[in-house]
Write a protein that holds these residues in place. Structure first.
Motif, PDB file in Angstrom:
ATOM      1  N   LEU A 162       0.828  -1.156   0.183  1.00 53.76           N
ATOM      2  CA  LEU A 162       0.096   0.051  -0.014  1.00 53.76           C
ATOM      3  C   LEU A 162       0.918   1.181  -0.074  1.00 53.76           C
ATOM      4  N   ALA A 163       1.919   1.196   0.747  1.00 57.45           N
ATOM      5  CA  ALA A 163       2.877   2.493   0.699  1.00 57.45           C
ATOM      6  C   ALA A 163       3.508   2.739  -0.601  1.00 57.45           C
ATOM      7  N   ILE A 164       3.761   1.539  -1.366  1.00 57.79           N
ATOM      8  CA  ILE A 164       4.473   1.767  -2.655  1.00 57.79           C
ATOM      9  C   ILE A 164       3.530   2.292  -3.617  1.00 57.79           C
ATOM     10  N   MET A 165       2.132   1.882  -3.507  1.00 58.45           N
ATOM     11  CA  MET A 165       1.128   2.196  -4.366  1.00 58.45           C
ATOM     12  C   MET A 165       0.834   3.775  -4.188  1.00 58.45           C
ATOM     13  N   THR A 166       0.953   4.293  -2.859  1.00 56.12           N
ATOM     14  CA  THR A 166       0.613   5.718  -2.779  1.00 56.12           C
ATOM     15  C   THR A 166       2.083   6.218  -3.014  1.00 56.12           C
ATOM     16  N   ALA A 167       3.152   5.695  -2.927  1.00 52.57           N
ATOM     17  CA  ALA A 167       4.489   6.325  -3.414  1.00 52.57           C
ATOM     18  C   ALA A 167       4.329   6.842  -5.029  1.00 52.57           C
TER      19      ALA A 167
ATOM     20  N   ALA B  37      13.207  14.537 -11.574  1.00 48.99           N
ATOM     21  CA  ALA B  37      12.370  13.802 -12.379  1.00 48.99           C
ATOM     22  C   ALA B  37      13.001  12.415 -12.610  1.00 48.99           C
ATOM     23  N   ARG B  38      14.344  12.025 -12.640  1.00 48.42           N
ATOM     24  CA  ARG B  38      14.530  10.806 -12.906  1.00 48.42           C
ATOM     25  C   ARG B  38      15.083  10.137 -11.567  1.00 48.42           C
ATOM     26  N   ASN B  39      15.357  10.910 -10.709  1.00 52.47           N
ATOM     27  CA  ASN B  39      15.874  10.192  -9.298  1.00 52.47           C
ATOM     28  C   ASN B  39      14.854   9.929  -8.093  1.00 52.47           C
ATOM     29  N   PHE B  40      14.176  10.809  -8.131  1.00 46.01           N
ATOM     30  CA  PHE B  40      12.764  10.879  -7.270  1.00 46.01           C
ATOM     31  C   PHE B  40      12.087   9.162  -7.238  1.00 46.01           C
ATOM     32  N   PRO B  41      11.665   8.974  -8.332  1.00 44.47           N
ATOM     33  CA  PRO B  41      10.724   7.610  -8.493  1.00 44.47           C
ATOM     34  C   PRO B  41      11.672   6.428  -7.876  1.00 44.47           C
ATOM     35  N   LYS B  42      12.976   6.505  -8.392  1.00 43.71           N
ATOM     36  CA  LYS B  42      13.623   5.384  -8.057  1.00 43.71           C
ATOM     37  C   LYS B  42      14.188   5.320  -6.592  1.00 43.71           C
ATOM     38  N   ALA B  43      14.288   6.567  -6.007  1.00 45.77           N
ATOM     39  CA  ALA B  43      14.675   6.730  -4.616  1.00 45.77           C
ATOM     40  C   ALA B  43      13.402   6.159  -3.628  1.00 45.77           C
ATOM     41  N   LEU B  44      12.259   6.616  -3.941  1.00 47.88           N
ATOM     42  CA  LEU B  44      10.934   6.371  -3.379  1.00 47.88           C
ATOM     43  C   LEU B  44      10.835   4.894  -3.296  1.00 47.88           C
ATOM     44  N   PHE B  45      10.555   4.253  -4.315  1.00 44.60           N
ATOM     45  CA  PHE B  45      10.429   2.729  -4.638  1.00 44.60           C
ATOM     46  C   PHE B  45      11.580   1.961  -4.297  1.00 44.60           C
TER      47      PHE B  45
ATOM     48  N   PHE C  38      -3.388  10.291   2.635  1.00 43.72           N
ATOM     49  CA  PHE C  38      -2.894   9.790   1.722  1.00 43.72           C
ATOM     50  C   PHE C  38      -4.105   9.580   0.532  1.00 43.72           C
ATOM     51  N   ALA C  39      -5.152   9.391   1.171  1.00 40.16           N
ATOM     52  CA  ALA C  39      -6.480   9.330   0.219  1.00 40.16           C
ATOM     53  C   ALA C  39      -6.684  10.526  -0.529  1.00 40.16           C
ATOM     54  N   ILE C  40      -6.448  11.534   0.170  1.00 38.81           N
ATOM     55  CA  ILE C  40      -6.714  12.898  -0.560  1.00 38.81           C
ATOM     56  C   ILE C  40      -5.575  13.116  -1.540  1.00 38.81           C
ATOM     57  N   VAL C  41      -4.400  12.686  -1.361  1.00 36.53           N
ATOM     58  CA  VAL C  41      -3.115  13.021  -2.179  1.00 36.53           C
ATOM     59  C   VAL C  41      -3.245  11.969  -3.362  1.00 36.53           C
ATOM     60  N   ASN C  42      -3.991  10.877  -3.117  1.00 37.13           N
ATOM     61  CA  ASN C  42      -4.240   9.913  -4.599  1.00 37.13           C
ATOM     62  C   ASN C  42      -5.422  10.646  -5.500  1.00 37.13           C
TER      63      ASN C  42
ATOM     64  N   PHE D  96       7.472  11.627 -14.126  1.00 37.99           N
ATOM     65  CA  PHE D  96       7.177  10.324 -13.866  1.00 37.99           C
ATOM     66  C   PHE D  96       5.515  10.420 -13.980  1.00 37.99           C
ATOM     67  N   GLN D  97       4.727   9.444 -14.736  1.00 38.10           N
ATOM     68  CA  GLN D  97       3.175   9.500 -14.512  1.00 38.10           C
ATOM     69  C   GLN D  97       2.991   8.302 -13.914  1.00 38.10           C
ATOM     70  N   ALA D  98       2.293   8.013 -12.730  1.00 40.38           N
ATOM     71  CA  ALA D  98       1.572   6.806 -12.247  1.00 40.38           C
ATOM     72  C   ALA D  98       0.414   6.232 -13.263  1.00 40.38           C
ATOM     73  N   PRO D  99       0.461   5.047 -13.346  1.00 41.91           N
ATOM     74  CA  PRO D  99      -0.908   4.464 -14.058  1.00 41.91           C
ATOM     75  C   PRO D  99      -2.010   4.850 -13.469  1.00 41.91           C
ATOM     76  N   SER D 100      -2.976   5.106 -13.998  1.00 43.16           N
ATOM     77  CA  SER D 100      -4.229   5.756 -13.188  1.00 43.16           C
ATOM     78  C   SER D 100      -4.906   4.615 -12.159  1.00 43.16           C
ATOM     79  N   VAL D 101      -4.599   3.398 -12.671  1.00 40.87           N
ATOM     80  CA  VAL D 101      -5.289   2.416 -11.890  1.00 40.87           C
ATOM     81  C   VAL D 101      -4.660   2.179 -10.524  1.00 40.87           C
ATOM     82  N   ILE D 102      -3.405   2.820 -10.330  1.00 43.22           N
ATOM     83  CA  ILE D 102      -2.661   2.587  -8.992  1.00 43.22           C
ATOM     84  C   ILE D 102      -3.326   3.618  -8.160  1.00 43.22           C
ATOM     85  N   PRO D 103      -3.291   5.106  -8.166  1.00 40.48           N
ATOM     86  CA  PRO D 103      -3.997   6.050  -7.168  1.00 40.48           C
ATOM     87  C   PRO D 103      -5.683   5.569  -6.994  1.00 40.48           C
ATOM     88  N   VAL D 104      -6.145   5.002  -8.171  1.00 45.03           N
ATOM     89  CA  VAL D 104      -7.686   4.776  -7.942  1.00 45.03           C
ATOM     90  C   VAL D 104      -7.571   3.373  -6.903  1.00 45.03           C
ATOM     91  N   ALA D 105      -6.960   2.388  -7.135  1.00 45.69           N
ATOM     92  CA  ALA D 105      -6.835   1.268  -6.287  1.00 45.69           C
ATOM     93  C   ALA D 105      -6.373   1.698  -4.784  1.00 45.69           C
TER      94      ALA D 105
END
Length: 448
Positions: free
Chosen positions: A69-74, A238-246, A376-380, A396-405
């Motif tokens: 769940l934390a990774i999904m919100t990330a 833009a390049r480094n944040f996604p890698k560091a978060l996940f 986190f719900a509001i951020v998603n 970076f763009q998250a697949p829409s299904v992930i914040p919805v889920a």
């Protein structure tokens, strides 16, 4: 829905980065360490036994679900911080998406209250079985005294606090390494019972047991969202944040899985559930003969570090809101000698003491995660609302299904929590209501 343009720094067409007066010194390696350090914290020292009360011996299942769940919100945080690298924090993203001042304030105040509730949680953990290894004292009195000492360190100055934090972070990681090594030694010696890791409470629905445990163990995974506040000091965000978060969440998640697997294998479940210092029980029962007083000392320092970080964050948020005229101006008072926000420190410490006096370990941890799950719900939702804005540069763009889920799962967790543990909502609601009162008082004062 029209999307308001957020405040932006100037985009440098040569580097593709926003210009900022801050120096970009944080590279990908340093950023990864920063995220791991933010996530790995004192929560694991306190909550293993509480989670075992929900899941039985299968503690790792709750931590696995919480990590997912934390990774999904990330994903949402990764999109927002790379899209708006000059902005930082949940309140900023919510304000950019909705432009509703009261909602922005509630999100900011909820984040602040989560820090206060977290510090109260850790004060009760400090006063429990870890301290009992040295001396037996009344838990509530110790918790209040502990928070007072944290406040004095906070008052002393941010420089001293950060230096102390760096030392204590290394110590708390050492404690987790000791637990993992105990697990390896126990497996090698054939000690303990690894089968306990598949034991759920008799007669309970397995899925609901995991969900209940995950709602509490999520407490140990918070912190990754704080990393967005260093976006302007990060090279190529833009390049480094996604890698560091996940990457940071995966590293922390694996360590937590190893720790919880070890705890359940080495110590009977009921013994973990009955203890305020569950990892101390692992040391006591483990095969390495690590002195219990040594580990108790490590745990106490780890817990102190977590409380200090939370109270620094909470007091600065209150101070910042006061400076901006969002809450009464009395909280913007700064000590003339130490140059620290003395009124905000007194206010946040008083609230933490009140919570520590009223709630037990489970109530306080549940209050913390209830507040953050709401944020986190509001951020998603915000990341979806901001989709019409293409941004000024590739991001970076998250697949829409992930914040919805993520929203669906979080809402389900909150509904279950409201049904099973209404006291969590009572504490969280009371704190947010206090914030709304302060906001209203300031609005009235400003209008006059």
């Amino acid at each position: 829905m029209a999307v308001a343009e957020p405040p932006r720094a100037d985009l440098n067409p040569e580097t593709g980065e926003f210009e900022t007066p801050l120096k970009r010194v944080i590279g990908p390696g340093m950023l990864l360490v920063f995220v791991v350090g933010d996530v790995l914290g004192a929560g694991i020292y306190a909550l293993v036994g509480v989670v075992a009360g929900e899941t039985g011996g299968a503690i790792w299942t709750a931590f696995l679900f919480a990590t997912i769940l934390a990774i999904m919100t990330a994903f949402s945080y990764a999109e927002l911080v790379t899209k708006y690298p000059a902005a930082g924090g949940a309140a900023t993203y919510v304000d950019t998406a909705f432009k509703v001042p009261l909602l922005t304030f509630v999100i900011a105040f909820a984040v602040m209250c989560s820090g206060i509730a977290s510090a109260a949680t850790l004060s009760k953990a400090f006063a429990g079985d870890y301290l009992s290894e040295f001396v037996e004292l009344p838990v509530v009195l110790v918790a209040i005294g502990f928070l007072l000492i944290v406040a004095l360190i906070n008052f002393r100055g941010i420089s001293e606090s950060i230096k102390l934090n760096m030392v204590l972070t290394g110590i708390e990681v050492l404690g987790l390494v000791i637990i993992v090594v105990i697990g390896v030694a126990a497996l090698a010696n054939g000690d303990g019972d690894a089968g306990r890791n598949l034991d759920f409470p008799a007669g309970e629905n397995v899925a609901l047991a995991i969900v209940g445990g995950a709602a509490l163990s999520f407490y140990a995974l918070i912190g990754f969202e704080d990393a967005v506040n260093v976006a302007e000091e990060t090279k190529d965000p833009a390049r480094n944040f996604p890698k560091a978060l996940f990457g940071g969440l995966l590293i922390a998640g694996v360590i937590y899985l190893l720790v919880t697997f070890t705890a359940s294998m080495v110590v009977p479940t009921q013994q973990l559930t009955d203890s305020d210092g569950p990892l101390l029980e692992v040391v006591r029962e483990g095969p390495l003969g690590v002195p219990t007083k040594l580990f108790a000392g490590i745990a106490l320092l780890a817990v102190a570090n977590g409380a200090l970080i939370n109270m620094i964050m909470a007091s600065r948020l209150v101070y910042g809101m006061s400076v901006r005229g969002v809450v009464p101006r009395i909280f913007d008072r700064v000590h003339s000698g130490r140059h620290t926000p003395i009124a905000a420190i007194i206010f946040t410490t008083g609230l933490a003491m009140l919570l520590a006096s009223l709630g037990d370990l489970s109530d306080l941890a549940g209050t913390t995660t209830t507040l953050l799950l709401f944020v986190f719900a509001i951020v998603n939702v915000a990341v979806l609302v901001l989709r019409p804005d293409p941004g000024a540069h590739p991001h970076f763009q998250a697949p829409s299904v992930i914040p919805v889920a993520s929203v669906v799962i979080i809402v389900f967790l909150l509904i279950r929590r409201a049904s099973d543990n209404p006291e969590y909502f009572a504490y969280a609601g009371a704190l947010v209501a206090l914030g709304i009162v302060l906001w209203a008082v300031q609005r009235v004062a400003s209008s006059r």
